[in-house]
Enzyme design. Structure first.
Site, short mmCIF file in Angstrom:
data_model
loop_
_atom_site.label_atom_id
_atom_site.label_comp_id
_atom_site.label_asym_id
_atom_site.label_seq_id
_atom_site.Cartn_x
_atom_site.Cartn_y
_atom_site.Cartn_z
N HIS B 60 59.84 61.80 56.83
CA HIS B 60 61.00 61.64 57.69
C HIS B 60 60.70 60.72 58.87
CE1 HIS B 60 64.78 62.80 59.44
NE2 HIS B 60 64.19 63.21 60.54
N HIS B 111 71.57 63.92 58.21
CA HIS B 111 71.12 65.26 58.58
C HIS B 111 71.45 66.17 57.40
CE1 HIS B 111 70.17 67.95 62.22
NE2 HIS B 111 69.17 67.17 61.97
#
Lengths: 263, 765, 85
Positions: B60, B111
């Protein structure tokens, strides 16, 4: 169908066909209060300025009203609306000054829009309260209203019974009060604006806005400040079809108070 | 993680206990990565250092699987593309010059996983995170957009996810006073366990107000301000965002973050006041990897080092260990660098807005990031090794063996195409399509978002792009659109990415804006699967080639991998967000006609391209090859739409995309509730297709426009000069209340509206 | 009619923005005796007949499955409301 303005004809700020605003209006100073979490303060100030008045930013923590002639409590989520909408904002130092000025001899005009309306009810300047919309959802749409009382400080430009369209956008917009209060409001013509063409949120008696007995303090759930400028207003008007986002029915709410204060 | 690992494992202690077991595997590091950390440090890392490296080297934060491909976005930038680019990839968000001294920053981010675990908070904090990226560039946030993708509309879990995510996006964005001006909503079974929540934010500033994330100037103070640090999402960056969910390991699901939009709204105003008074030298938001990320990035982008005392961090939960403090993803926090003489002024702004802050360190000239805790040194690293020198993987990728069979399974002639409607059946077919989950009205979603606040929204859903005024005195502004088609991309990842780009470009141009910049959010499955990695590599190659061809740079974005449940990945979904500039936003083109008698023209040509189409989706088919896209033609079409809008030749324009010409005409009629008489015979003959194909094929390079009678000559001349196919296909009819395909079938607008608007309320209340 | 009271609170480690906003306001209106506020939710489930163990068990199940969100909230009590009058 009303004439559709082409891009060249679309004025930048206001309708050029309207007579120029009275120069004296610019002398009227309208305070716009910012609480932490207030969102529509810049919009309300812009509306005052477009109407021809002079907007004055007021900070919730100050003690001083800076000599303004009227006050707007704009929309938003003061303190996140976490406890109840408006519940914490009403304790702000400035609110004490506003309550005094509104209740005093001068009867200063005060308009609470959306969250500002909620603050006015928590501050007991207006009766009743707001709970979550019937649908339990945030609702954003153009809303048709009927001006029920054109005698308040914020509605002189309208005629009673006139229909206008302004945006509605809120989460806790369902107006509630006990039956006695509702009966009183109706009997004393203190329902200032009423929803027409369908009740959007379950408000009692289709109430969109109310006034105090003197007519200087008005609370209104929908947002007139979002229908003041062609190109950025509502998609509809109470007067008929308008071009995309050309609806400016809200402007007269602000012009009304300026005219009232120059009379 | 147990406390014993983290209890004041000092640098000194680490050096003297080289054989202490560390939970590197649990924190997501590979053995080789852990070995590299030891090589870099020349000793074993302390527990706190391990926490930092593990989050910052996660997929990430480090883009370790995608980096080798993403570099193409930089390599393929031409001079033309660089012209308006003020800040490019690598900062919190890219910045584009839009003229008159104004700059616009925008970025899209995912998200996804958090929004599946806790839809409301996941979506809400997604909005919060991207808005902080925008603030940290020095800009005032002015709008958000949210492309959302859910599982099957009738799956029982979709209710939970849709209600939570839509309420979360609205709850946070509405409370921030940011208009939500567009996005997408898609339902497809491939997103059942992996909904996609992409959030875009846009901000504006004057050129001179651009702020960057760097810590320069020895002796300058480092301050952490905003919300207190709690145990939110500890490990979220590495664990939550880089591993697919596996029911056998529920303990790896960390606590979710809870958003406080009120705190963020105050933080926005507070930061803008800091910028206005030039009180900060550098600023960085705290998102994934929290203080680990902010300190290492600020320090490595600056010119020296940084000393931080973690004891000074204000905590919501006093039991947090130093490693946890470093990893916490508590929301609504910012970190800034302030010169000593401005400390008092800085504190006055904090006091005015009632924002808590603590001075946690200072910039040094050592080149090291040194973190103390309770008087002991627990981190002593070169910040670059944490922030920028993470591992880079060349993951194996290969075209899946099944791809040939997939591409061979065309819709036309397939069993699903057996009962192809014709004649009078086309009316009901159009109604069915317009009521289908992906073409139905999304008003149920968008009416839960505030599109008015700030008073600068010139256009929003359901028009082709969201349009915002930037300068109130000149009406200079921007248009934004986000697009992706996972089905096209599944059939051909290279072309699918280019199709997303073409559609975003067309949408912005249709609104009348000149496309100038792209931000992308690349949502894919596991990079450890060579099939998925091939999809990713192809999509990035397609998008970067496409951007070069269209002359529009990628200014930033985000990669979200591991969007898969078990061995099944989502359709590859590269979301392209396009920004365009309008000199006068009041000139934007609406997507519906309204003036009786205006002529309706179709620009472009139609071929039999039903593979991957919405019609094929309604019939349960996915196969074949996506529509062909010619980006040169798209540029020409875009130019024409922009010029026609500027010169007043068109009063309405809408691109032809999902659902084909039929959907475009239906949407244009529904926009303002005005009907039309349409005749398609000549065009069908010109293009050599039947009426069904003309209505539902998804050929690219097409748009429908409404032209005032007085402009028809100029309009025709422009199309002729540009050599772009055009055909007059009808007339606006403000009286009939009908969309009348003359001689074929007619659909009453009331029936069309009912079919279009009933679907989402029927499923979601 | 007997009632069962279900109290739901945000998990201790989870941020409670509501409680935080209220806690910050209390000292401003002169109420300084509190160091923290957390805001939860109370549900009242009305029961037609007697509150048996089985009904209580159902209430507990309702509390866990529907009334609370186990990701961010705890059910802190499920109990019968003492008879009024």
């Amino acid at each position: 169908m009303a004439q559709h303005l082409t891009a060249e004809q679309t004025p930048l700020v206001a309708d050029l066909d309207q007579p120029a605003p009275d120069a004296r209006l610019a002398d009227v100073r309208v305070g716009v209060v910012t609480f932490p979490g207030t969102l529509d303060d810049r919009d309300a100030a812009r509306a005052v300025d477009i109407a021809g008045g002079t907007s004055v930013p007021l900070w919730y923590a100050d003690e001083d009203l800076q000599g303004v002639d009227a006050v707007i409590l704009p929309g938003g989520f003061s303190y996140g609306d976490y406890l109840r909408a408006g519940a914490i904002a009403r304790f702000a130092p400035l609110m004490g000054r506003i309550v005094d000025a509104a209740s005093g001899d001068g009867g200063m005009p005060v308009l609470g829009i959306c969250n500002g309306f909620q603050v006015l009810t928590e501050a007991h300047l207006l009766p009743g309260s707001m709970i979550k919309n019937e649908q339990l959802k945030f609702i954003c749409r153009d809303q048709r209203l009927r001006v029920e009382n054109a005698e308040t400080s914020w509605a002189g430009r309208f005629t009673a019974g006139q229909e206008i369209v302004v945006p509605l956008k809120n989460q806790d917009g369902q107006y509630v009060a006990d039956q006695r209060t509702l009966d009183e409001l109706e009997a004393e013509h203190r329902v200032a604006f009423r929803y027409v063409g369908g009740n959007p949120n379950g408000s009692r008696n289709d109430i969109a806005g109310i006034t105090n007995a003197r007519g200087n303090v008005v609370g209104l759930m929908p947002h007139p400040e979002h229908a003041v400028e062609p190109g950025f207003g509502a998609d509809l008007s109470g007067a008929g079809t308008v071009g995309m986002r050309e609806g400016t029915d809200g402007l007269d709410v602000f012009v009304s108070v300026l005219e009232r204060l120059t009379r | 993680m147990s406390e014993t690992h983290f209890n004041l494992d000092t640098v000194e202690h680490a050096a003297s206990t080289p054989d202490t077991e560390l939970p590197w595997a649990e924190l997501g590091l590979s053995e080789a990565e852990f070995g590299r950390v030891k090589d870099i440090l020349g000793r074993r890392p302390t527990a706190a250092e391990l926490a930092m490296y593990s989050v910052m080297w996660s997929e990430h934060c480090s883009y370790k699987s995608s980096k080798v491909h993403l570099s193409q976005f930089g390599e393929k930038v031409t001079e033309e593309m660089r012209k308006n680019l003020m800040v490019g990839i690598g900062e919190n968000a890219g910045v584009t010059d839009i003229g008159d001294g104004w700059a616009v920053t925008f970025k899209i981010e995912s998200h996804n996983h958090p929004s599946y675990v806790e839809p409301y908070q996941g979506a809400a904090t997604g909005v919060g995170g991207i808005v902080r990226d925008i603030i940290s560039m020095g800009a005032r946030p002015v709008a958000v957009m949210d492309p959302l993708r859910f599982g099957a509309i009738d799956h029982p879990d979709t209710q939970r996810v849709v209600h939570g995510i839509v309420a979360g996006v609205g709850g946070y964005g509405n409370s921030l006073g940011l208009p939500n001006i567009g996005g997408e909503v898609e339902f497809d079974p491939c997103y059942q366990g992996n909904p996609l929540v992409n959030a875009l934010a846009v901000g504006v500033m004057r050129h001179e107000d651009i702020r960057l994330a760097n810590a320069s100037g020895t002796g300058n103070r480092v301050v952490l301000f905003g919300a207190r640090t709690g145990g939110d999402g500890i490990g979220g960056a590495s664990v939550l965002a880089s591993e697919s969910f596996d029911d056998s390991k529920p303990s790896k699901r960390p606590a979710v973050q809870v958003g406080d939009p009120f705190a963020e709204k105050v933080l926005i105003e507070c930061c803008l006041e800091l910028f206005k008074s030039s009180l900060v030298e550098g600023i960085q938001d705290l998102g994934a990897a929290g203080i680990s990320c902010a300190t290492s990035e600020l320090a490595s982008n600056g010119d020296g080092g940084m000393r931080v005392d973690l004891t000074e961090v204000l905590l919501r939960d006093p039991s947090l260990t130093p490693g946890e403090i470093l990893m916490s993803e508590s929301q609504e926090r910012m970190m800034a660098v302030v010169t000593p003489e401005k400390v008092a002024d800085f504190e006055a702004v904090m006091a005015k807005w009632d924002v808590e802050h603590s001075w946690i360190g200072e910039v040094t000239d050592t080149g090291r990031l040194v973190i103390n805790y309770q008087g002991e040194v627990i981190v002593d690293v070169d910040p670059r090794t944490v922030a920028h020198d993470g591992p880079v993987y060349e993951r194996p990728f290969a075209r899946p063996e099944s791809q040939d069979a997939l591409q061979a399974a065309h819709f036309t002639g397939s069993p699903e195409d057996a009962a192809r409607p014709s004649g009078a059946e086309l009316g009901p077919a159009l109604l069915e399509l317009m009521g289908s989950p992906n073409l139905c009205s999304k008003a149920w979603v968008t009416s839960q978002y505030d599109r008015y606040v700030q008073g600068n929204t010139a256009m929003a859903m359901p028009d082709d792009a969201g349009v915002l005024r930037v300068d109130e005195s000149t009406n200079l502004g921007v248009a934004l659109s986000t697009d992706s088609n996972g089905r096209y991309t599944r059939l051909d990842p290279y072309e699918g990415a280019r199709l997303a780009l073409a559609q975003a470009y067309r949408n912005v141009a249709t609104a009348g804006a000149r496309p100038v910049a792209v931000s992308d959010c690349l949502n894919f499955g596991s990079p450890e699967d060579p099939d998925v990695m091939w999809q990713f590599a192809e999509a990035v190659r397609g998008l970067s080639d496409g951007c070069q061809e269209m002359g529009v740079p990628v200014t930033g974005g985000n990669v979200s991998l591991y969007n898969q449940t078990g061995g099944v990945a989502i359709n590859p979904t590269p979301v392209v967000a396009m920004m365009g500039v309008l000199d006068d936003v009041t000139r934007r083109t609406p997507s519906g006609w309204r003036e009786d008698g205006q002529a309706i023209y179709l620009l472009g040509e139609t071929a039999d391209e039903l593979d991957g189409s919405e019609w094929a989706r309604v019939r349960g088919h996915l196969g074949g090859t996506p529509p062909r896209v010619d980006l040169g033609r798209e540029r020409t079409l875009g130019d024409m739409l922009i010029n026609m809008s500027r010169d007043g030749m068109i009063d309405a324009a809408h691109d032809v995309a999902e659902g084909g010409l039929g959907a475009t005409l239906a949407e244009m009629a529904l926009r303002f509730g005005v009907g039309a008489r349409i005749g398609l015979g000549e065009v069908a003959e010109r293009d050599g297709v039947d009426l069904f194909t003309l209505l539902f094929s998804e050929s690219q390079g097409r748009a429908v426009v409404a032209v005032p009678r007085s402009e028809e000559v100029r309009f025709s001349d422009m199309c002729t000069v540009r050599n772009y196919p055009f055909a007059r296909i009808g007339v606006v009819d403000a009286v009939s209340g009908t969309l009348d395909f003359q001689g074929e079938f007619a659909v009453a607008l009331d029936a069309l509206r009912e079919a279009h608007e009933a679907t989402l309320p029927r499923h979601f209340g | 009619m007997p009632r069962i009271i279900v109290d739901v609170m945000p998990k201790p480690e989870i941020l409670d923005p509501q409680g935080k906003a209220i806690a910050n306001e209390l000292p401003r209106i002169g109420l300084t005796g509190f160091t923290g506020v957390r805001q939860g939710r109370r549900f009242e489930l009305t029961v037609a007949g007697e509150v048996t163990d089985e009904v209580l068990a159902q209430a507990r199940e309702a509390a866990e499955k529907l009334l609370s969100n186990p990701v961010i909230e705890d059910v802190v009590s499920v109990s019968e409301l003492a008879e009024e009058n």
